[in-house]
Design a protein around this motif. Structure first.
Motif, PDB file in Angstrom:
ATOM      1  N   THR A 152       0.826  -1.202   0.000  1.00  0.00           N
ATOM      2  CA  THR A 152       0.000   0.000   0.000  1.00  0.00           C
ATOM      3  C   THR A 152       0.862   1.254   0.000  1.00  0.00           C
ATOM      4  O   THR A 152       0.594   2.207  -0.737  1.00  0.00           O
ATOM      5  N   LEU A 153       1.907   1.260   0.814  1.00  0.00           N
ATOM      6  CA  LEU A 153       2.793   2.427   0.893  1.00  0.00           C
ATOM      7  C   LEU A 153       3.551   2.640  -0.417  1.00  0.00           C
ATOM      8  O   LEU A 153       3.721   3.780  -0.863  1.00  0.00           O
ATOM      9  N   VAL A 154       4.008   1.556  -1.037  1.00  0.00           N
ATOM     10  CA  VAL A 154       4.697   1.679  -2.330  1.00  0.00           C
ATOM     11  C   VAL A 154       3.737   2.237  -3.381  1.00  0.00           C
ATOM     12  O   VAL A 154       4.102   3.131  -4.154  1.00  0.00           O
ATOM     13  N   ALA A 155       2.503   1.743  -3.393  1.00  0.00           N
ATOM     14  CA  ALA A 155       1.523   2.233  -4.365  1.00  0.00           C
ATOM     15  C   ALA A 155       1.224   3.713  -4.139  1.00  0.00           C
ATOM     16  O   ALA A 155       1.163   4.494  -5.101  1.00  0.00           O
ATOM     17  N   CYS A 156       1.052   4.116  -2.897  1.00  0.00           N
ATOM     18  CA  CYS A 156       0.774   5.532  -2.602  1.00  0.00           C
ATOM     19  C   CYS A 156       1.963   6.413  -2.956  1.00  0.00           C
ATOM     20  O   CYS A 156       1.787   7.523  -3.472  1.00  0.00           O
ATOM     21  N   THR A 157       3.173   5.944  -2.709  1.00  0.00           N
ATOM     22  CA  THR A 157       4.367   6.705  -3.075  1.00  0.00           C
ATOM     23  C   THR A 157       4.459   6.848  -4.589  1.00  0.00           C
ATOM     24  O   THR A 157       4.741   7.936  -5.109  1.00  0.00           O
ATOM     25  N   ALA A 158       4.192   5.763  -5.315  1.00  0.00           N
ATOM     26  CA  ALA A 158       4.233   5.817  -6.784  1.00  0.00           C
ATOM     27  C   ALA A 158       3.170   6.759  -7.330  1.00  0.00           C
ATOM     28  O   ALA A 158       3.434   7.544  -8.256  1.00  0.00           O
ATOM     29  N   ILE A 159       1.974   6.728  -6.754  1.00  0.00           N
ATOM     30  CA  ILE A 159       0.910   7.628  -7.194  1.00  0.00           C
ATOM     31  C   ILE A 159       1.302   9.079  -6.917  1.00  0.00           C
ATOM     32  O   ILE A 159       1.092   9.960  -7.754  1.00  0.00           O
ATOM     33  N   GLY A 160       1.891   9.327  -5.768  1.00  0.00           N
ATOM     34  CA  GLY A 160       2.346  10.683  -5.443  1.00  0.00           C
ATOM     35  C   GLY A 160       3.428  11.171  -6.391  1.00  0.00           C
ATOM     36  O   GLY A 160       3.416  12.339  -6.813  1.00  0.00           O
ATOM     37  N   MET A 161       4.363  10.298  -6.737  1.00  0.00           N
ATOM     38  CA  MET A 161       5.410  10.668  -7.686  1.00  0.00           C
ATOM     39  C   MET A 161       4.822  10.946  -9.066  1.00  0.00           C
ATOM     40  O   MET A 161       5.240  11.885  -9.748  1.00  0.00           O
ATOM     41  N   LEU A 162       3.840  10.148  -9.471  1.00  0.00           N
ATOM     42  CA  LEU A 162       3.181  10.361 -10.757  1.00  0.00           C
ATOM     43  C   LEU A 162       2.444  11.699 -10.781  1.00  0.00           C
ATOM     44  O   LEU A 162       2.545  12.452 -11.754  1.00  0.00           O
ATOM     45  N   ILE A 163       1.733  12.000  -9.721  1.00  0.00           N
ATOM     46  CA  ILE A 163       1.031  13.284  -9.638  1.00  0.00           C
ATOM     47  C   ILE A 163       2.031  14.438  -9.688  1.00  0.00           C
ATOM     48  O   ILE A 163       1.812  15.425 -10.397  1.00  0.00           O
ATOM     49  N   GLY A 164       3.136  14.314  -8.953  1.00  0.00           N
ATOM     50  CA  GLY A 164       4.159  15.354  -8.991  1.00  0.00           C
ATOM     51  C   GLY A 164       4.750  15.536 -10.376  1.00  0.00           C
ATOM     52  O   GLY A 164       4.977  16.670 -10.822  1.00  0.00           O
ATOM     53  N   ALA A 165       4.993  14.437 -11.064  1.00  0.00           N
ATOM     54  CA  ALA A 165       5.545  14.519 -12.419  1.00  0.00           C
ATOM     55  C   ALA A 165       4.548  15.160 -13.374  1.00  0.00           C
ATOM     56  O   ALA A 165       4.922  15.982 -14.212  1.00  0.00           O
ATOM     57  N   LEU A 166       3.279  14.813 -13.242  1.00  0.00           N
ATOM     58  CA  LEU A 166       2.257  15.394 -14.116  1.00  0.00           C
ATOM     59  C   LEU A 166       2.066  16.882 -13.842  1.00  0.00           C
ATOM     60  O   LEU A 166       1.896  17.665 -14.775  1.00  0.00           O
ATOM     61  N   ILE A 167       2.093  17.275 -12.592  1.00  0.00           N
ATOM     62  CA  ILE A 167       1.966  18.692 -12.252  1.00  0.00           C
ATOM     63  C   ILE A 167       3.185  19.459 -12.750  1.00  0.00           C
ATOM     64  O   ILE A 167       3.056  20.547 -13.296  1.00  0.00           O
ATOM     65  N   GLY A 168       4.366  18.877 -12.571  1.00  0.00           N
ATOM     66  CA  GLY A 168       5.594  19.524 -13.042  1.00  0.00           C
ATOM     67  C   GLY A 168       5.611  19.666 -14.554  1.00  0.00           C
ATOM     68  O   GLY A 168       6.037  20.681 -15.089  1.00  0.00           O
ATOM     69  N   ARG A 169       5.134  18.658 -15.247  1.00  0.00           N
ATOM     70  CA  ARG A 169       5.091  18.710 -16.705  1.00  0.00           C
ATOM     71  C   ARG A 169       4.091  19.747 -17.177  1.00  0.00           C
ATOM     72  O   ARG A 169       4.335  20.474 -18.132  1.00  0.00           O
ATOM     73  N   GLY A 170       2.974  19.862 -16.505  1.00  0.00           N
ATOM     74  CA  GLY A 170       1.951  20.823 -16.882  1.00  0.00           C
ATOM     75  C   GLY A 170       2.402  22.263 -16.666  1.00  0.00           C
ATOM     76  O   GLY A 170       2.105  23.141 -17.465  1.00  0.00           O
ATOM     77  N   SER A 171       3.188  22.509 -15.621  1.00  0.00           N
ATOM     78  CA  SER A 171       3.645  23.875 -15.372  1.00  0.00           C
ATOM     79  C   SER A 171       4.722  24.296 -16.365  1.00  0.00           C
ATOM     80  O   SER A 171       4.871  25.467 -16.664  1.00  0.00           O
ATOM     81  N   ARG A 172       5.489  23.339 -16.882  1.00  0.00           N
ATOM     82  CA  ARG A 172       6.504  23.667 -17.901  1.00  0.00           C
ATOM     83  C   ARG A 172       5.851  24.067 -19.218  1.00  0.00           C
ATOM     84  O   ARG A 172       6.352  24.899 -19.933  1.00  0.00           O
ATOM     85  N   LYS A 173       4.740  23.443 -19.545  1.00  0.00           N
ATOM     86  CA  LYS A 173       4.049  23.745 -20.795  1.00  0.00           C
ATOM     87  C   LYS A 173       3.435  25.139 -20.777  1.00  0.00           C
ATOM     88  O   LYS A 173       3.333  25.783 -21.789  1.00  0.00           O
ATOM     89  N   SER A 174       3.013  25.595 -19.596  1.00  0.00           N
ATOM     90  CA  SER A 174       2.345  26.902 -19.524  1.00  0.00           C
ATOM     91  C   SER A 174       3.324  28.069 -19.575  1.00  0.00           C
ATOM     92  O   SER A 174       2.924  29.199 -19.717  1.00  0.00           O
ATOM     93  N   ARG A 175       4.601  27.831 -19.449  1.00  0.00           N
ATOM     94  CA  ARG A 175       5.600  28.918 -19.463  1.00  0.00           C
ATOM     95  C   ARG A 175       5.875  29.396 -20.844  1.00  0.00           C
ATOM     96  O   ARG A 175       5.895  28.866 -21.829  1.00  0.00           O
TER      97      ARG A 175
END
Length: 61
Positions: A38-61
């Motif tokens: 469960t902890l590994v899955a939650c960590t992976a989901i958090g990393m995925l969300i962070g990567a998606l948010i980071g990618r989205g902010s780069r596109k808006s610049r």
């Protein structure tokens, strides 16, 4: 980068110390699984969300 690495190491240590079974409830679905999975899955989901948010902010610049 060092902060991310330190947090990852901390997460791995935390996951390795929590290996007992746990019940996971989502609405009416109940699944019993080892806590470390469960902890590994939650960590992976958090990393995925962070990567998606980071990618989205780069596109808006």
């Amino acid at each position: 980068m060092w902060l991310a690495l330190a947090l990852l190491v901390l997460a791995v240590v935390f996951i390795l110390q929590n290996r007992q079974d746990t019940a996971i409830r989502l609405f009416t679905l109940v699944v019993t699984a080892p806590l470390w999975i469960t902890l590994v899955a939650c960590t992976a989901i958090g990393m995925l969300i962070g990567a998606l948010i980071g990618r989205g902010s780069r596109k808006s610049r």
